[in-house]
Design a protein around this motif. Structure first.
Motif, PDB file in Angstrom:
ATOM      1  N   THR A  99       0.849  -1.188   0.000  1.00 14.04           N
ATOM      2  CA  THR A  99       0.000   0.000   0.000  1.00 14.04           C
ATOM      3  C   THR A  99       0.887   1.241   0.000  1.00 14.04           C
ATOM      4  OG1 THR A  99      -0.107  -0.254   2.376  1.00 14.04           O
ATOM      5  CG2 THR A  99      -1.982  -1.067   1.135  1.00 14.04           C
ATOM      6  N   PRO A 100       0.902   1.964  -1.129  1.00 16.04           N
ATOM      7  CA  PRO A 100       1.773   3.135  -1.222  1.00 16.04           C
ATOM      8  C   PRO A 100       1.384   4.218  -0.222  1.00 16.04           C
ATOM      9  CG  PRO A 100       0.255   3.066  -3.070  1.00 16.04           C
ATOM     10  CD  PRO A 100       0.084   1.788  -2.316  1.00 16.04           C
ATOM     11  N   TYR A 101       2.369   4.863   0.346  1.00 18.63           N
ATOM     12  CA  TYR A 101       2.223   5.998   1.269  1.00 18.63           C
ATOM     13  C   TYR A 101       1.662   5.630   2.638  1.00 18.63           C
ATOM     14  CZ  TYR A 101       2.603   8.238  -3.290  1.00 18.63           C
ATOM     15  OH  TYR A 101       2.995   8.600  -4.538  1.00 18.63           O
ATOM     16  N   LEU A 102       1.246   4.388   2.838  1.00 17.23           N
ATOM     17  CA  LEU A 102       0.638   4.034   4.118  1.00 17.23           C
ATOM     18  C   LEU A 102       1.622   4.202   5.280  1.00 17.23           C
ATOM     19  CD1 LEU A 102      -2.111   3.230   5.105  1.00 17.23           C
ATOM     20  CD2 LEU A 102      -1.416   0.850   4.995  1.00 17.23           C
ATOM     21  N   ASP A 103       2.870   3.817   5.060  1.00 15.68           N
ATOM     22  CA  ASP A 103       3.873   3.993   6.116  1.00 15.68           C
ATOM     23  C   ASP A 103       4.066   5.466   6.454  1.00 15.68           C
ATOM     24  OD1 ASP A 103       4.271   1.285   6.346  1.00 15.68           O
ATOM     25  OD2 ASP A 103       6.008   1.241   5.019  1.00 15.68           O
TER      26      ASP A 103
END
Length: 163
Positions: free
Chosen positions: A95-99
């Motif tokens: 999931t992109p940008y979730l971190d």
């Protein structure tokens, strides 16, 4: 010019009045608008040359983009909490940008409520104390036939397990 989402998230993170609902500054509209102007000035290279109505439109666009990212974070967190374990579990996708959006967890954790159970005094043996030491009934005043049957069934199972 492509939009730099990582830089955008970083700039938002540096301005808690935009995202942190537990911050006293969160309700300060003037400060919040000032911070959105700062973000826009950093994100858009041509900011100084834009007309005022164009600047306002771009700020609204940034706010929509932020709402989308925040909603995305919430949806993904809700998916994580509802994922089944064991053989039925699916492989977790990237999931992109979730971190990068993990800082929102601080805001969510400090604003969780304990529900909509009203505190009331009851002499019923099914009363419990809530986190504020108020007496709260476990059962609603009026239950459907299904709810009654379900509770009775659960109580019978509980009694047979104890025996």
């Amino acid at each position: 010019m492509s939009f730099d989402t990582e830089r955008f998230i970083s700039e938002i993170q540096n301005r808690p009045c935009i995202w942190n609902m537990s911050s006293e500054e969160y309700s300060n509209r003037v400060l919040k608008q000032s911070n959105w102007n700062e973000v826009a000035e950093i994100i858009y290279d041509d900011w100084q040359n834009l007309e005022e109505n164009t600047k306002q439109k771009r700020i609204k666009d940034l706010q929509k983009k932020w709402k989308g990212l925040r909603d995305y974070h919430t949806r993904e967190k809700n998916k994580d909490s509802s994922v089944k374990s064991g053989s039925g579990a699916t492989k977790k996708r990237k999931t992109p940008y979730l971190d990068m959006l993990q800082f929102l967890n601080v805001s969510r954790a400090s604003n969780q409520t304990s529900g909509n159970i009203s505190a009331e005094t009851s002499s019923d043996s099914s009363a419990i104390l809530d986190e504020n030491d108020h007496c709260v009934s476990r059962r609603p005043k009026k239950m459907t036939v299904f709810q009654e049957a379900l509770i009775n069934s659960m109580e019978k199972k509980e009694k047979t397990i104890q025996i």
